[in-house]
Design a protein around this motif. Structure first.
Motif, mmCIF file in Angstrom:
data_model
loop_
_atom_site.group_PDB
_atom_site.id
_atom_site.type_symbol
_atom_site.label_atom_id
_atom_site.label_comp_id
_atom_site.label_asym_id
_atom_site.label_seq_id
_atom_site.Cartn_x
_atom_site.Cartn_y
_atom_site.Cartn_z
ATOM 1 N N LEU A 75 0.885 -1.170 0.000
ATOM 2 C CA LEU A 75 0.000 0.000 0.000
ATOM 3 C C LEU A 75 0.922 1.219 0.000
ATOM 4 O O LEU A 75 1.379 1.661 1.059
ATOM 5 C CB LEU A 75 -0.901 -0.027 1.237
ATOM 6 C CG LEU A 75 -1.655 -1.344 1.470
ATOM 7 C CD1 LEU A 75 -2.228 -1.398 2.877
ATOM 8 C CD2 LEU A 75 -2.736 -1.527 0.417
ATOM 9 N N PHE A 78 0.850 4.297 2.329
ATOM 10 C CA PHE A 78 0.907 4.075 3.775
ATOM 11 C C PHE A 78 2.339 3.814 4.245
ATOM 12 O O PHE A 78 3.202 3.460 3.453
ATOM 13 C CB PHE A 78 0.018 2.877 4.146
ATOM 14 C CG PHE A 78 -1.451 3.168 4.028
ATOM 15 C CD1 PHE A 78 -2.202 3.497 5.143
ATOM 16 C CD2 PHE A 78 -2.081 3.143 2.797
ATOM 17 C CE1 PHE A 78 -3.556 3.781 5.032
ATOM 18 C CE2 PHE A 78 -3.425 3.423 2.673
ATOM 19 C CZ PHE A 78 -4.168 3.743 3.795
ATOM 20 N N HIS A 86 -2.492 -3.033 8.602
ATOM 21 C CA HIS A 86 -3.744 -3.144 7.850
ATOM 22 C C HIS A 86 -3.935 -4.503 7.169
ATOM 23 O O HIS A 86 -5.056 -4.897 6.893
ATOM 24 C CB HIS A 86 -3.841 -2.032 6.806
ATOM 25 C CG HIS A 86 -3.950 -0.674 7.420
ATOM 26 N ND1 HIS A 86 -4.803 -0.411 8.460
ATOM 27 C CD2 HIS A 86 -3.308 0.490 7.160
ATOM 28 C CE1 HIS A 86 -4.679 0.853 8.810
ATOM 29 N NE2 HIS A 86 -3.772 1.421 8.049
ATOM 30 N N LYS B 168 -11.031 -2.086 5.511
ATOM 31 C CA LYS B 168 -9.603 -1.806 5.282
ATOM 32 C C LYS B 168 -9.295 -1.715 3.786
ATOM 33 O O LYS B 168 -8.447 -0.935 3.371
ATOM 34 C CB LYS B 168 -8.746 -2.875 5.941
ATOM 35 C CG LYS B 168 -8.859 -2.825 7.451
ATOM 36 C CD LYS B 168 -7.568 -3.090 8.140
ATOM 37 C CE LYS B 168 -7.701 -2.689 9.598
ATOM 38 N NZ LYS B 168 -6.540 -2.997 10.383
ATOM 39 N N ARG B 171 -10.388 1.730 2.817
ATOM 40 C CA ARG B 171 -9.471 2.747 3.332
ATOM 41 C C ARG B 171 -8.091 2.694 2.672
ATOM 42 O O ARG B 171 -7.503 3.723 2.347
ATOM 43 C CB ARG B 171 -9.335 2.569 4.851
ATOM 44 C CG ARG B 171 -8.480 3.621 5.475
ATOM 45 C CD ARG B 171 -8.299 3.395 6.951
ATOM 46 N NE ARG B 171 -7.190 4.223 7.402
ATOM 47 C CZ ARG B 171 -6.587 4.085 8.553
ATOM 48 N NH1 ARG B 171 -6.989 3.175 9.403
ATOM 49 N NH2 ARG B 171 -5.584 4.862 8.869
ATOM 50 N N CYS B 172 -7.580 1.480 2.482
ATOM 51 C CA CYS B 172 -6.180 1.333 2.059
ATOM 52 C C CYS B 172 -6.004 1.218 0.541
ATOM 53 O O CYS B 172 -4.949 1.564 0.018
ATOM 54 C CB CYS B 172 -5.550 0.112 2.700
ATOM 55 S SG CYS B 172 -5.605 0.141 4.476
ATOM 56 N N ILE B 173 -7.015 0.704 -0.167
ATOM 57 C CA ILE B 173 -6.837 0.492 -1.609
ATOM 58 C C ILE B 173 -7.728 1.444 -2.423
ATOM 59 O O ILE B 173 -7.235 2.167 -3.291
ATOM 60 C CB ILE B 173 -7.117 -0.984 -1.983
ATOM 61 C CG1 ILE B 173 -6.133 -1.906 -1.237
ATOM 62 C CG2 ILE B 173 -6.989 -1.196 -3.503
ATOM 63 C CD1 ILE B 173 -6.403 -3.387 -1.372
ATOM 64 N N VAL B 255 -7.318 9.776 6.452
ATOM 65 C CA VAL B 255 -7.524 8.381 6.043
ATOM 66 C C VAL B 255 -6.183 7.643 5.998
ATOM 67 O O VAL B 255 -6.036 6.538 6.499
ATOM 68 C CB VAL B 255 -8.232 8.319 4.665
ATOM 69 C CG1 VAL B 255 -8.152 6.926 4.070
ATOM 70 C CG2 VAL B 255 -9.684 8.729 4.804
#
Lengths: 187, 263
Positions: A75, A78, A86, B168, B171-173, B255
């Protein structure tokens, strides 16, 4: 026991796997070796459920799998630590310890798009190791790591596999030896 | 730190923007002097004078709140409903197929057709809400649908293997991927909202709206008023765009939570 029985797979009429059979005992480490384009990654992707074989039978694949893909598949927006949090729901202090073991200390809170290729690879490896899985699939995991780091990371993987089943795709027999692979499968 | 949203950052510096605005004003003033007819082209000085009178009137602020409220409402509805439909269409291809004729028609229909149609359906007070919605909805739907269709399949595979929760994954992808699309969509759509909304008001003339004052300016040949109201619209549009852009960046950073929750 994981069993792949008479697996066949073609891509655009190109036969990649021809009656491929493989038996892996639980807790065993297996190395799949062979030339590029001969279907090593395809075997891992079939086990992971990412692609379906044209025919054949697969049994005994556990529910919880972790994987180091050919690409890092991180990711990118992040931080390194959040990548693990995550995907693996791991504890942050544990992640920090693992980051230290692979030489990533101090980089935990930086976005992975600031990492070098080798650092990203190590995050991908830590992610696969830290995930609560019964089967670890490693697709050329040490690709792109310099010699010193590679040695350190192979030892990290060996010490942290525990009693999980592990399948590694590699071109380098020394990687398989350090990981104490019981079977060397040549495709 | 290079977030994907920064790819969409305007490259013209503030200093250069100020210089170009100053040059544009000088050119405008020179043309006004050259034409020397305040019915055809009023000078920026006269517009500023008129604007400085208008801002001290109650009607000016009431007109702004009247138009702003309705345009923002139409815009917000279009963003929310467009986003929901894009998500559903991404999941169920049939929805995209069924929506295709509407979206294509909405994109190709002239704004005035919408306005006249809305005048038949609705009261003049709510006219701009539906007009803005009809203009913005297809833009939002198409852009977000496109964004969702281009999410990295390899990351989704990774999420499947690691059994990431839906929250998730979003939020993450999904959010990091669609955020630049939302940012550019909002920037384009906010300008179009003002154009369509005020056009609807000029035709429908709801009492106390910016559009009705512009229509009056046309009736009384008050070019200074027309320019003053136009300047107001430009300023409001830019302000709203900045506010939305700031809000989106703030949400995005929240985020991503880049610093992480240190132990």
């Amino acid at each position: 026991m994981i069993k792949l029985i008479n697996i066949n797979k073609s891509f655009d009429n190109l036969k990649v796997l021809n009656s491929f059979t493989l038996n892996i005992e639980n807790g065993e480490t297996v190395a799949i070796m062979g030339k590029s384009g001969e279907g090593k990654t395809t075997v891992l992707n079939i086990i992971a459920g990412l692609i379906k074989p044209d025919s054949g039978e697969i049994t005994g694949v556990p529910q919880n799998i972790s994987m180091v893909f050919q690409e890092n598949r991180l990711l990118n927006e992040f931080s390194g630590i959040d990548n693990i949090v995550h995907t693996c729901n791991a504890n942050k202090s544990d992640i920090k310890n693992h980051f230290k073991l692979v030489g990533l200390e101090g980089w935990e809170y930086k976005p992975v798009n600031e990492y070098s290729g080798g650092m990203k690879r190590r995050v991908a490896i830590v992610r696969a190791i830290m995930a609560k899985s019964d089967l670890i699939l490693l697709d050329e995991p040490f690709k792109g790591l310099d010699a010193d780091t590679k040695f350190k990371v192979i030892n990290y993987v060996r010490d942290n596999i525990g009693n999980r089943t592990c399948i590694i795709v590699t071109h380098d027999i020394s990687e398989a030896n350090i990981l104490k692979a019981k079977q060397l499968i040549n495709i | 730190m290079k977030h994907s949203m920064q790819k969409y950052k305007n490259n013209i510096s503030l200093k250069h923007k100020i210089i170009s605005i100053a040059i544009a004003l000088i050119v405008w003033q020179l043309f006004a002097i050259l034409i020397n007819n305040k019915l055809l082209l009023v000078s920026p000085i006269k517009v500023t004078e008129r604007l400085s009178q208008l801002i001290f009137t109650r009607e000016y602020w009431l007109a702004i709140s009247f138009s702003l409220l309705r345009i923002v409402l139409g815009f917000t509805l279009a963003i929310a409903i467009g986003l929901i439909f894009a998500v559903i269409a991404n999941k169920y291809k049939i929805v995209d197929i069924l929506l295709w004729p509407y979206i294509t028609a909405m994109k190709a229909t002239p704004v005035t057709s919408f306005i006249i149609l809305c005048l038949i359906w609705l009261s003049t007070k709510t006219l701009s809400i539906l007009t803005v919605f009809l203009i913005v909805f297809p833009i939002v739907y198409s852009n977000i649908f496109e964004a969702l269709n281009t999410v990295d399949i390899k990351l989704l595979e990774m999420a499947n293997v690691f059994k990431m929760k839906l929250s998730k994954r979003i939020r993450c992808i999904y959010i990091p991927h669609i955020m630049p699309f939302i940012n550019s969509t909002v920037t384009v759509a906010i300008g179009m909202s003002w154009k369509a909304g005020v056009a609807a008001e000029v035709i429908g003339m709801p009492r106390g709206s910016i559009g009705s004052f512009m229509y009056e300016a046309k009736l009384y040949l008050s070019t200074a008023d027309l320019f003053a109201w136009t300047a107001t619209i430009i300023a409001l549009s830019m302000l709203l765009e900045r506010l939305l852009s700031f809000f989106l960046k703030l949400t995005y950073k929240k985020v991503i939570n880049l610093k992480g929750d240190k132990l």
